[in-house]
Enzyme design. Structure first.
Site, PDB file in Angstrom:
ATOM      1  N   ASN A 164      -7.484  -2.997  14.392  1.00 54.05           N
ATOM      2  CA  ASN A 164      -8.337  -3.797  14.325  1.00 54.05           C
ATOM      3  C   ASN A 164      -8.677  -4.765  13.100  1.00 54.05           C
ATOM      4  OD1 ASN A 164      -7.790  -2.574  12.047  1.00 54.05           O
ATOM      5  ND2 ASN A 164      -9.121  -0.936  11.243  1.00 54.05           N
ATOM      6  N   GLU A 191      -9.454  -2.657   5.503  1.00 51.15           N
ATOM      7  CA  GLU A 191     -10.405  -1.854   6.866  1.00 51.15           C
ATOM      8  C   GLU A 191     -11.661  -2.994   6.864  1.00 51.15           C
ATOM      9  OE1 GLU A 191      -8.562  -0.353   9.119  1.00 51.15           O
ATOM     10  OE2 GLU A 191      -7.899   2.032   7.928  1.00 51.15           O
ATOM     11  N   HIS A 207      -6.795  -4.974  10.356  1.00 50.23           N
ATOM     12  CA  HIS A 207      -6.626  -5.092   8.635  1.00 50.23           C
ATOM     13  C   HIS A 207      -5.236  -5.568   8.588  1.00 50.23           C
ATOM     14  CE1 HIS A 207      -5.094  -0.237   9.911  1.00 50.23           C
ATOM     15  NE2 HIS A 207      -3.840  -1.337   8.947  1.00 50.23           N
ATOM     16  N   ASP A 219       1.073  -1.279  -0.042  1.00 43.25           N
ATOM     17  CA  ASP A 219      -0.359  -0.241   0.308  1.00 43.25           C
ATOM     18  C   ASP A 219       0.865   1.122   0.326  1.00 43.25           C
ATOM     19  OD1 ASP A 219       0.932  -0.732   2.949  1.00 43.25           O
ATOM     20  OD2 ASP A 219      -1.006  -0.462   3.151  1.00 43.25           O
TER      21      ASP A 219
END
Ligand code: GLP
Length: 243
Positions: free
Chosen positions: A136, A143, A138, A67
């Site tokens: 979380n 996400e 990810h 990313d």
């Protein structure tokens, strides 16, 4: 899924680096998927040491990063491009022509994302994908609620990700709200995946991802469906697992 629990962050980095180095020595033209964030820093440091001891060469290795922040160019010190050169590429013998990181300043994002997928396919797919994990759950910047069928595309960052990554910027307001990220499906196509996590802040995400239901609420839980995943943890990140 193979789970390796190491005694310290230092050991985690050494084990992960050895695993990557063994894969390169087995296949010098390895296509390597790379991650950023704090987690792989120890791994990259150990890889540099292995390279200095002439135990591994990256001359023929090709890399694809997971990313990149939208709007940050290669020279921005918080860009993942800058991170990769600063923490790994400048200190190994990789050919810069074999390095691919999503272009955060691209003016045609649809083409950039489609090209990214085509280029990965063009070299025969990713052999070994390194992953970190968000608090979380990810992976990359995928996400919670990201469809498992997603490909490389522009994504919105979750508020908790913006908070977690603010430490890499001068001000929280400087954290980009969007990024280009390989999708869940792109990641799952890798032949082998190595997931790294350290520290107590990752214990929840690791437990949910490895032992919870497979659900888009926890993106990394999809890894339970992959045939070749190795998870390398320190004791803190492994603390909530039922062993
Ligand atoms: C970032 C990256 C992820 C990384 C994760 C964890 O948002 N996009 O690829 O795995 O967050 O980062 P860290 O290792 O710093 O905890």
């Amino acid at each position: 899924m193979r789970v390796i629990i190491t005694d310290s962050y230092d050991q985690l980095g050494k084990q992960a680096a050895q695993l990557i180095s063994d894969s390169i020595n087995e296949k010098p033209k390895l296509v390597l998927g790379l991650a950023t964030g704090s987690t792989p820093l120890g791994t990259y440091k150990s890889l540099i040491e292995l390279h200095q001891k002439q135990q591994v060469s990256f001359k023929q290795v090709r890399t694809f990063n997971l990313d990149e922040y939208l709007g940050l160019g290669p020279d921005h010190p918080s860009s993942y491009h800058y991170y990769m050169y600063n923490n790994l590429f400048n200190q190994i013998d990789i050919n810069p022509d074999n390095v691919r990181i999503p272009k955060g300043l691209s003016e045609d994002l649809d083409t950039e994302c489609a090209d990214y997928e085509k280029e990965i396919k063009g070299v025969g797919g990713i052999d070994l994908q390194i992953l970190g994990i968000g608090v979380n759950g990810h992976i990359g910047f995928n996400e919670p609620q990201t469809p498992f069928g997603s490909r490389t595309r522009v994504v919105d960052l979750a508020q908790e990700t913006i908070e977690a990554n603010a430490r890499f910027f001068d001000n929280r307001a400087d954290v980009p709200r969007q990024a280009i990220s390989m999708g869940i499906r792109s990641i799952m196509h890798a032949r082998r995946i190595v997931l790294l996590a350290n520290g107590a802040s990752k214990a929840w995400a690791i437990e949910r991802s490895l032992q919870g239901p497979v659900t888009e609420d926890v993106p990394a839980s999809v890894l339970q469906l992959h045939p070749d995943v190795t998870v390398v943890l320190d004791r803190e990140a492994a603390a909530s697992l039922t062993l």
